[in-house]
Design a protein around this motif. Structure first.
Motif, mmCIF file in Angstrom:
data_model
loop_
_atom_site.group_PDB
_atom_site.id
_atom_site.type_symbol
_atom_site.label_atom_id
_atom_site.label_comp_id
_atom_site.label_asym_id
_atom_site.label_seq_id
_atom_site.Cartn_x
_atom_site.Cartn_y
_atom_site.Cartn_z
ATOM 1 N N ALA A 192 0.825 -1.215 0.000
ATOM 2 C CA ALA A 192 0.000 0.000 0.000
ATOM 3 C C ALA A 192 0.858 1.263 0.000
ATOM 4 O O ALA A 192 0.451 2.301 -0.553
ATOM 5 N N LYS A 193 2.024 1.194 0.592
ATOM 6 C CA LYS A 193 2.915 2.353 0.655
ATOM 7 C C LYS A 193 3.393 2.771 -0.735
ATOM 8 O O LYS A 193 3.826 3.903 -0.934
ATOM 9 N N LEU A 194 3.320 1.852 -1.697
ATOM 10 C CA LEU A 194 3.821 2.106 -3.049
ATOM 11 C C LEU A 194 2.713 2.455 -4.033
ATOM 12 O O LEU A 194 2.978 2.731 -5.207
ATOM 13 N N GLY A 195 1.443 2.422 -3.550
ATOM 14 C CA GLY A 195 0.325 2.624 -4.470
ATOM 15 C C GLY A 195 -0.462 3.895 -4.227
ATOM 16 O O GLY A 195 -0.203 4.653 -3.285
ATOM 17 N N ASN A 196 -1.454 4.112 -5.075
ATOM 18 C CA ASN A 196 -2.348 5.264 -4.997
ATOM 19 C C ASN A 196 -3.612 4.842 -4.240
ATOM 20 O O ASN A 196 -4.411 4.052 -4.760
ATOM 21 N N LYS A 237 -1.943 -8.185 -11.373
ATOM 22 C CA LYS A 237 -0.487 -8.030 -11.444
ATOM 23 C C LYS A 237 -0.093 -6.605 -11.833
ATOM 24 O O LYS A 237 0.859 -6.039 -11.279
ATOM 25 N N GLU A 238 -0.854 -6.014 -12.741
ATOM 26 C CA GLU A 238 -0.524 -4.665 -13.235
ATOM 27 C C GLU A 238 -0.925 -3.562 -12.257
ATOM 28 O O GLU A 238 -0.421 -2.440 -12.348
ATOM 29 N N ASN A 239 -1.837 -3.873 -11.324
ATOM 30 C CA ASN A 239 -2.357 -2.839 -10.423
ATOM 31 C C ASN A 239 -2.249 -3.204 -8.944
ATOM 32 O O ASN A 239 -2.929 -2.596 -8.121
ATOM 33 N N LEU A 240 -1.420 -4.190 -8.607
ATOM 34 C CA LEU A 240 -1.394 -4.735 -7.246
ATOM 35 C C LEU A 240 -1.180 -3.671 -6.177
ATOM 36 O O LEU A 240 -1.895 -3.637 -5.166
ATOM 37 N N GLU A 241 -0.226 -2.774 -6.384
ATOM 38 C CA GLU A 241 0.082 -1.769 -5.358
ATOM 39 C C GLU A 241 -1.074 -0.795 -5.162
ATOM 40 O O GLU A 241 -1.417 -0.431 -4.032
ATOM 41 N N ASP A 242 -1.710 -0.388 -6.271
ATOM 42 C CA ASP A 242 -2.852 0.526 -6.178
ATOM 43 C C ASP A 242 -4.063 -0.156 -5.533
ATOM 44 O O ASP A 242 -4.807 0.471 -4.776
ATOM 45 N N ILE A 243 -4.259 -1.442 -5.841
ATOM 46 C CA ILE A 243 -5.376 -2.187 -5.235
ATOM 47 C C ILE A 243 -5.166 -2.276 -3.720
ATOM 48 O O ILE A 243 -6.085 -2.018 -2.936
ATOM 49 N N CYS A 244 -3.952 -2.643 -3.307
ATOM 50 C CA CYS A 244 -3.644 -2.751 -1.867
ATOM 51 C C CYS A 244 -3.814 -1.410 -1.167
ATOM 52 O O CYS A 244 -4.370 -1.340 -0.065
ATOM 53 N N ALA A 245 -3.341 -0.344 -1.808
ATOM 54 C CA ALA A 245 -3.454 0.996 -1.215
ATOM 55 C C ALA A 245 -4.920 1.394 -1.068
ATOM 56 O O ALA A 245 -5.324 1.982 -0.050
ATOM 57 N N SER A 246 -5.738 1.048 -2.071
ATOM 58 C CA SER A 246 -7.161 1.401 -2.038
ATOM 59 C C SER A 246 -7.913 0.586 -0.993
ATOM 60 O O SER A 246 -8.808 1.100 -0.310
ATOM 61 N N ILE A 247 -7.555 -0.690 -0.860
ATOM 62 C CA ILE A 247 -8.169 -1.543 0.173
ATOM 63 C C ILE A 247 -7.836 -1.000 1.555
ATOM 64 O O ILE A 247 -8.714 -0.831 2.408
ATOM 65 N N GLN A 248 -6.553 -0.722 1.788
ATOM 66 C CA GLN A 248 -6.136 -0.237 3.107
ATOM 67 C C GLN A 248 -6.767 1.118 3.418
ATOM 68 O O GLN A 248 -7.221 1.355 4.544
ATOM 69 N N TYR A 249 -6.807 1.994 2.435
ATOM 70 C CA TYR A 249 -7.403 3.325 2.624
ATOM 71 C C TYR A 249 -8.863 3.204 3.059
ATOM 72 O O TYR A 249 -9.314 3.888 3.980
ATOM 73 N N THR A 250 -9.604 2.307 2.405
ATOM 74 C CA THR A 250 -11.033 2.148 2.722
ATOM 75 C C THR A 250 -11.231 1.537 4.097
ATOM 76 O O THR A 250 -12.105 1.973 4.865
ATOM 77 N N LEU A 251 -10.430 0.540 4.458
ATOM 78 C CA LEU A 251 -10.563 -0.095 5.776
ATOM 79 C C LEU A 251 -10.242 0.901 6.899
ATOM 80 O O LEU A 251 -10.913 0.923 7.940
#
Length: 338
Positions: A192-196, A237-251
């Motif tokens: 998540a630290k690497l994504g949007n 695979k192409e969006n893993l960091e952004d997906i993780c960042a968005s999941i964490q942000y919402t939680l």
């Protein structure tokens, strides 16, 4: 207060970690944890395997804790143990050992609620400032998500709790869908630290009052990923960091929406976090940021976030001061209430 030092041996065996700590009053002399790696290949804790591993680990862990603390068993004042909640088989190993040891040494027994331990870990003498009563505690783990008003070490009132799944499970199940290993929570935190965090939008579940709900969130993540991978099989695979960042942000958004409401309703601006998920860097940073709203925040050291026996020891120490002892007829309780 006791006129002489109190030495408490504490045992924690509620899930898949076998832990023992020795406390001298509120100071930790040793805090030993044996992790069970076997569950990683199954993507989650297997209760039967966990209880067997506890049986193998508990004597070596206790012996190591005594050795590191440089304490003889005869110096112990009491034995504290996790009564519940947790996995029944795992709890029974710790409970049975604690009762046997207390009986053999003819010293008192202290049964501790696992979540009380996570909250009262803030009172371990570690050089950090302690909260004063009353304060609010957000307890977040794989099995619990609660907002608790802490009026004293023995008066803890649940203001809100999850109606289905815990936030830790939401992290882990989302990570499993993404193909991350177990436990997935720390990996989501790292990625998540690497994504949007605003790249993808997930719904904030509605739950009454100060309660939480996470089952709908997990379903939303699943359907979103199924939909997107149908369009592009490499989407994860192409969006893993952004997906993780968005999941964490919402939680985090879900957690703090209710926590802010609790602060407003109670007028209590001292807020602490506890439990395994409180190791999450995003949650820690967001809690600290709330100091701009006049909150006074308390974050436990990393070694007291995940399951450990030091937190059981400090909760036991408070019970010892109040002569709140358990009888030998006490038993494990997997669904014990606060």
């Amino acid at each position: 207060m006791p006129t002489q030092n109190t030495y408490i041996l504490a045992i924690e065996s509620s899930c898949d970690d076998t832990a023992c700590a020795i406390l001298e009053n509120d100071r930790v002399l040793s805090n030993v944890v044996a992790n069970q790696k076997i569950h990683e290949q199954y993507g989650g804790v297997v209760p039967e395997l966990a209880s067997r591993a506890h049986q193998s680990n508990i004597i070596p862990v206790v012996e190591e804790a005594l050795k590191l603390a440089k304490i003889d068993k005869k110096q112990l004042s009491a034995i504290a143990f996790t009564k519940g909640p947790g996995l029944m088989g795992s709890l029974l190993v710790g409970t049975s050992f604690a009762k046997s040891l207390a009986l053999s040494l003819n010293i008192p027994l202290l049964d501790v609620h696992h979540m009380h331990g996570h909250i009262l870990a803030h009172f371990i003498d570690d050089g950090q400032e302690k909260p004063s009563y009353p304060f609010l505690a957000l307890t977040i783990s794989g099995g619990h998500t609660q907002i608790v008003q802490v009026n004293s070490s023995s008066n803890l009132v649940v203001l809100g709790t999850t109606q289905d799944d815990a936030v830790g499970e939401a992290f882990d199940k989302s990570g499993k869908i993404l193909g991350l290993g177990y436990p997935a929570g720390p990996q989501i935190d790292r990625l998540a630290k690497l994504g949007n965090p605003r790249k993808f939008e997930f719904p904030v579940p509605k739950a009454p009052d100060l309660n939480y709900s996470f089952s709908g969130f997990k379903t939303a993540v699943l359907y979103f990923l199924q939909r997107e991978t149908k369009k592009n099989e490499d989407f994860i695979k192409e969006n893993l960091e952004d997906i993780c960042a968005s999941i964490q942000y919402t939680l985090i958004k879900i957690l703090f929406k209710k926590l802010e409401k609790a602060v407003i309703q109670t007028g209590i601006k001292q807020v602490a976090i506890g439990g395994g998920v409180s190791a999450n860097s995003g949650i820690r940073e967001h809690l600290k940021s709330m100091e701009s709203k006049g909150w006074k925040t308390f974050i436990p050291p990393f070694e007291y976030t995940t399951d450990n026996a030091a937190m059981i020891g400090i909760a036991g120490y408070f019970k010892y001061l109040e002569n709140d002892f358990a009888g030998l007829d006490t038993t494990a309780s997997p669904r014990i209430h606060m």
